[in-house]
Design an enzyme around this catalytic site. Structure first.
Site, PDB file in Angstrom:
ATOM      1  N   TYR A   7      17.300  29.418   8.359  1.00  0.00           N
ATOM      2  CA  TYR A   7      16.097  30.046   8.921  1.00  0.00           C
ATOM      3  C   TYR A   7      16.137  30.015  10.441  1.00  0.00           C
ATOM      4  CZ  TYR A   7      13.886  29.986   4.322  1.00  0.00           C
ATOM      5  OH  TYR A   7      13.576  30.187   3.016  1.00  0.00           O
TER       6      TYR A   7
ATOM      7  N   LYS B 158       0.840  -1.209   0.000  1.00  0.00           N
ATOM      8  CA  LYS B 158       0.000   0.000   0.000  1.00  0.00           C
ATOM      9  C   LYS B 158       0.874   1.258   0.000  1.00  0.00           C
ATOM     10  CE  LYS B 158       0.044  -0.645   4.903  1.00  0.00           C
ATOM     11  NZ  LYS B 158      -0.368  -1.574   5.923  1.00  0.00           N
TER      12      LYS B 158
HETATM   13  C1  PLP Z   1       0.461  -2.418   6.392  1.00  0.00           C
HETATM   14  C2  PLP Z   1      -0.038  -3.668   6.998  1.00  0.00           C
HETATM   15  C3  PLP Z   1       0.837  -4.730   7.280  1.00  0.00           C
HETATM   16  C4  PLP Z   1       2.338  -4.625   7.130  1.00  0.00           C
HETATM   17  O1  PLP Z   1       2.884  -4.012   8.288  1.00  0.00           O
HETATM   18  P1  PLP Z   1       4.461  -3.810   8.449  1.00  0.00           P
HETATM   19  O2  PLP Z   1       4.582  -3.250   9.835  1.00  0.00           O
HETATM   20  O3  PLP Z   1       4.862  -2.816   7.416  1.00  0.00           O
HETATM   21  O4  PLP Z   1       5.088  -5.111   8.271  1.00  0.00           O
HETATM   22  C5  PLP Z   1       0.280  -5.913   7.732  1.00  0.00           C
HETATM   23  N1  PLP Z   1      -1.054  -6.026   7.915  1.00  0.00           N
HETATM   24  C6  PLP Z   1      -1.921  -5.017   7.680  1.00  0.00           C
HETATM   25  C7  PLP Z   1      -3.367  -5.219   7.904  1.00  0.00           C
HETATM   26  C8  PLP Z   1      -1.434  -3.814   7.216  1.00  0.00           C
HETATM   27  O5  PLP Z   1      -2.289  -2.815   6.983  1.00  0.00           O
END
Ligand code: PLP
Length: 357
Positions: A253, A34
């Protein structure tokens, strides 16, 4: 040309997948890709990990992008559908969905899907984000299983604190989850990266690693190398100015950092407009010519400044690594009071992308 770029080491990505398979040899892998593959390019990651058993994405739009790119790997929508009108497209692309709420079940009861829809029932075992309450798991499973056109793959949950190996709540989550779905048919999936690498008792038919695939430790204070993982993304730039300043001169800054003595300060062509965190404090390491120098002053949109007292010979055009090979992104996140996930996802569109191997 502004030489601000990420190199993506696709060999490292494949290596990390093998490493995670070796750590949980009895489980299949659903790779979390994702948020544009955690900033690595979702289609690129899906193509590179063509051997993976399934892909996990956050929404239908991401899944459709993958299908339109020709990706035929099974895809799971980790949050299911948000609105009933997504169902025809979901079925058309043969996507699996996570069902985490009674409302979604009610929608499926009203519109039995065709062709059949494969679903995971998500149980809340203690994270209190998504999932049906543990004491309703059995009843909701039975409701789902009774809908014609719904095929229940099995049951899943998500761990809230697996990144801390000393946190007792993970064991409580595992116990509650197993009790809530004891005897229900189908497969199980629990582990994220931290579960996969740190909690073998969380391994199930499917594990769901994300961050570890990209070569980053999921653990608080951890480093990828401890797990034999290799960083996929390296953020690079170069020195575009070297300034000889006097004692007391204020940098950038707000002038929050002043030269404690006459010294050289380097300007690097990268800033928060590229996704380098503005909250990185003075002292955050930057790799210049392969050696560390400390960040000084505030990070600006297009530039940041570094203390060159350790490398007075540095000159314009010298190469800089902000994170990745030779400089763990975990360390940068710690200096910026954030987590590596946010840094990887936050690289902006103007940063050039170079693929390797
Ligand atoms: C994003 C996600 C993962 C992966 O998690 P990581 O900490 O990046 O390994 C696993 N399960 C779900 C439901 C997620 O949304």
């Amino acid at each position: 040309m502004r030489r601000t770029e990420i190199t993506l080491d696709l060999g490292a990505l494949r290596h990390n997948l093998l490493r995670l398979r070796a750590a949980a040899p009895a489980s299949r892998v659903m790779a979390a890709i994702k948020a544009n593959g955690y900033g690595h390019g979702m289609e690129r990651v899906a193509r590179t990990l063509a051997e993976v058993d399934a892909l996990g994405v956050a929404c239908l739009e991401e899944a459709v992008r993958l299908r339109e790119a020709g990706i035929t790997t099974p895809i799971t929508l980790l949050e299911g559908f948000f609105h009933a009108d997504e169902l025809p497209v979901i079925c058309q692309h043969a996507l699996d969905v996570v069902i985490h709420h009674a409302q979604q079940i009610a929608i499926l009861e009203q519109r039995p899907p065709s062709p059949p829809l494969r679903v995971w029932l998500k149980v809340d075992s203690g994270m209190h984000r998504l999932g049906v309450p543990a004491d309703e798991a059995r009843a909701q499973w039975q409701r789902l299983a009774a809908i014609s056109g719904v095929v229940v793959n099995g049951v899943m949950t998500h761990l809230a604190n697996a990144d801390d190996l000393k946190d007792a709540s993970t064991v409580r989550q595992l116990n509650l989850f197993h009790a809530s779905c004891e005897g229900l048919p189908g497969e199980r999936t629990i582990a994220n990266s931290a579960g996969l690498l740190g909690w073998p008792q969380s391994h199930a038919e499917w594990n769901r690693p994300g961050i570890a695939l990209y070569g980053v430790s999921p653990f608080v204070g951890g480093r990828a190398a401890e797990h034999g993982l290799r960083p996929v993304m390296t953020l690079r730039s170069e020195l575009i100015a070297v300034n000889r300043l006097r004692q007391g001169d204020a940098i950038g800054y707000g002038g929050s950092w002043r030269c404690p003595e006459a010294m050289a300060v380097g300007v690097v062509a990268v800033g928060y407009g590229d996704g380098y965190p503005r909250h990185a404090v003075a002292g955050t390491p930057v790799l210049l010519n392969g050696r560390r120098v400390p960040l000084v002053g505030r990070v600006s949109m297009d530039m940041l400044t570094v203390d060159l007292r350790g490398q007075p010979e540095a000159s314009i055009g010298d190469g800089v690594v902000l994170w990745g090979e030779g400089l763990p992104v975990e360390e940068i996140a710690e200096h910026a009071t954030t987590i590596p996930y946010e840094l990887l996802c936050g690289v902006t569109g103007r940063v050039r992308v170079i693929e390797r191997g």
